[in-house]
Design an enzyme around this catalytic site. Structure first.
Site, PDB file in Angstrom:
ATOM      1  N   HIS A 142      41.153  45.318  53.321  1.00 25.09           N
ATOM      2  CA  HIS A 142      40.305  44.125  53.425  1.00 25.09           C
ATOM      3  C   HIS A 142      40.629  43.396  54.724  1.00 25.09           C
ATOM      4  CE1 HIS A 142      38.329  40.342  52.391  1.00 25.09           C
ATOM      5  NE2 HIS A 142      37.687  41.047  51.473  1.00 25.09           N
ATOM      6  N   ASP A 191      35.914  46.021  45.201  1.00 24.61           N
ATOM      7  CA  ASP A 191      35.036  47.160  44.882  1.00 24.61           C
ATOM      8  C   ASP A 191      35.751  48.297  44.177  1.00 24.61           C
ATOM      9  OD1 ASP A 191      33.603  46.361  47.982  1.00 24.61           O
ATOM     10  OD2 ASP A 191      32.640  46.135  46.034  1.00 24.61           O
TER      11      ASP A 191
END
Ligand code: SDX
Length: 392
Positions: A271, A328
């Site tokens: 991320h 996700d």
């Protein structure tokens, strides 16, 4: 001559605005909407209450929430001319493309949304979009199945209505399972906003030219579609299925992800901001076990996902780069258990992110921010004269 230009690919170190909506701390793995921890909202709130909080800045009173909910219900019916747009799409049209087209059609349908920035008009544009987006999302799915569309039933709550529109069939009814609608409520809350991510920045950039809320959100849907952003949830489940088909050897796939020449990334990992656990991934991972147990679903990829996480978190390559599971990584496992097909996973992300896009577009307009127009470092040809084609 302007001052110096700072080159910052992907705006990794650039703050594009001041915002009071969402707070992230990437080192500590903290996420708060208007100061409220995501853990508490995911546990105690409802998606529409969180939408109100993000957009208007405060948790609503019961009367305000009822009024907000009822106003949204009064706009759920979609004009037949918009439904007819669906007839133009082939069954293999990706649901994200159908969704962004239907959302953008609202700009054509309600042209006053382009110019009128009065509070009344902006509030009307907002409730219209919140009211119609679930219908558009479900219709995108029905189009891909070649099934007749369903219309919203206002006696149902927001999440149940979406599930009804997704799964009801003329040949048999569909009873919404509260376990499923509760799970959906939690997932949508967890996706509702995330400060200046790629798709939200797109909504702000497009909106900064004074484009309507609908065109700006339609652009955000297209940015979210990419596999490095919202498209990752679909990639994760396809990857987990591939690992399962390949005998479930997770270490082999971790090694592959470390090999730069493989062009393979462990989707759902890493991320830009979180250099620790994504707090949303933690909540979704926990919810996975509960929801699959309640539904009596045993999806072998859940264990593969846990083994993959374990293998990666103990690998120096991932540890050095502070790569952790993101939002996700586990969400697709729940969506699949809820009966949502893979090519609708990113549509689910868009449904969740809608209040965040709206809140950020509204804040940018209220802050009267200038049009977004970054500069560049020019590295092209120096001055030269035109050469006639006969001499080239
Ligand atoms: C979302 O921004 C948001 O807030 C987004 C989001 C939201 O709510 O809006 O949180 C939603 O988009 C989550 C992310 C979903 N995407 C994926 O899961 C795709 C896989 N992840 C990556 O592609 C990547 O981690 C990104 C895109 C998420 C972040 O990319 P960055 O910050 O630009 O980092 P990078 O690509 O420069 O990677 C840094 C290093 C590189 O290695 P080196 O060149 O330093 O040797 O880490 C490596 C990368 O190769 N790396 C990975 C990896 N992610 C990064 N290596 C293997 N597998 C991965 N998943």
């Amino acid at each position: 001559k302007s001052g110096y230009i700072t080159l910052d690919y992907g705006f990794k170190n650039t703050g594009s605005t001041k915002s009071a909506i969402t707070f992230l701390d990437g080192e500590e793995g903290i996420l708060r909407y208007r100061g409220y921890p995501i853990e508490q909202l995911a546990e105690k709130s409802s998606f529409l209450e969180v939408a109100y909080l993000l957009i208007y800045g405060e948790l609503p009173s019961q009367a305000e929430l009822d009024q907000f909910t009822n106003t949204i219900k009064s706009h759920t019916l979609v004009h037949e001319d918009i439904r007819k747009i669906l007839d133009g799409f082939p069954a293999n049209a990706h649901p994200m493309g159908v969704l962004s087209s239907l959302v953008c059609s609202l700009t054509a349908f309600y042209p006053e949304s382009i110019t009128d920035r009065s509070k009344e008009q902006v509030d009307l544009n907002i409730v219209r979009l919140l009211a119609k987006m679930p219908t558009f999302a479900a219709w995108a799915f029905k189009n891909s199945m070649g099934h007749p569309v369903n219309y919203p039933k206002n006696k149902l709550d927001y999440c149940s209505n979406f599930l009804h529109m997704m799964f009801s069939l003329p040949v048999e009814g569909y009873e919404v399972d509260p376990v499923v609608s509760d799970a959906l409520n939690k997932l949508l809350i967890l996706h509702a906003d995330h400060e200046q991510n790629c798709s939200t920045s797109t909504v702000r950039v497009v909106g900064s030219s004074k484009a309507s809320l609908y065109s700006s959100v339609s652009a955000g849907i297209n940015a979210l579609w990419g596999p490095l952003h919202g498209g990752a949830n679909q990639e994760v489940i396809e990857q987990l299925d591939a690992i399962k088909a390949d005998g479930g050897n997770t270490q082999k796939w971790v090694e592959k992800a470390k090999d730069k020449n493989s062009g393979f990334r462990l989707m759902g990992f890493g991320h830009r901001v979180y250099k620790n656990f994504d707090p949303r991934a933690k909540i979704i991972k926990g919810a996975c076990d509960q929801i699959l147990n309640k539904l009596g679903v045993n999806d072998p990829v859940l264990n593969i996902a846990k083994e993959l996480e374990e293998a990666a978190l103990n690998d120096p390559y991932f540890i050095e780069r502070k790569l952790y599971p993101n939002v996700d990584f586990y969400s697709g496992i729940i969506y699949r258990a809820l009966g949502i097909p893979t090519d609708m996973f990113t549509v689910m992300f868009a449904l969740g992110r809608l209040p965040g896009w709206i809140a950020q577009w509204k804040e940018m307009n209220e802050q009267k921010e200038p049009i977004s127009r970054p500069r560049q470092i020019y590295v092209g040809a120096t001055l030269r004269d035109y050469v006639d084609v006969t001499k080239r």
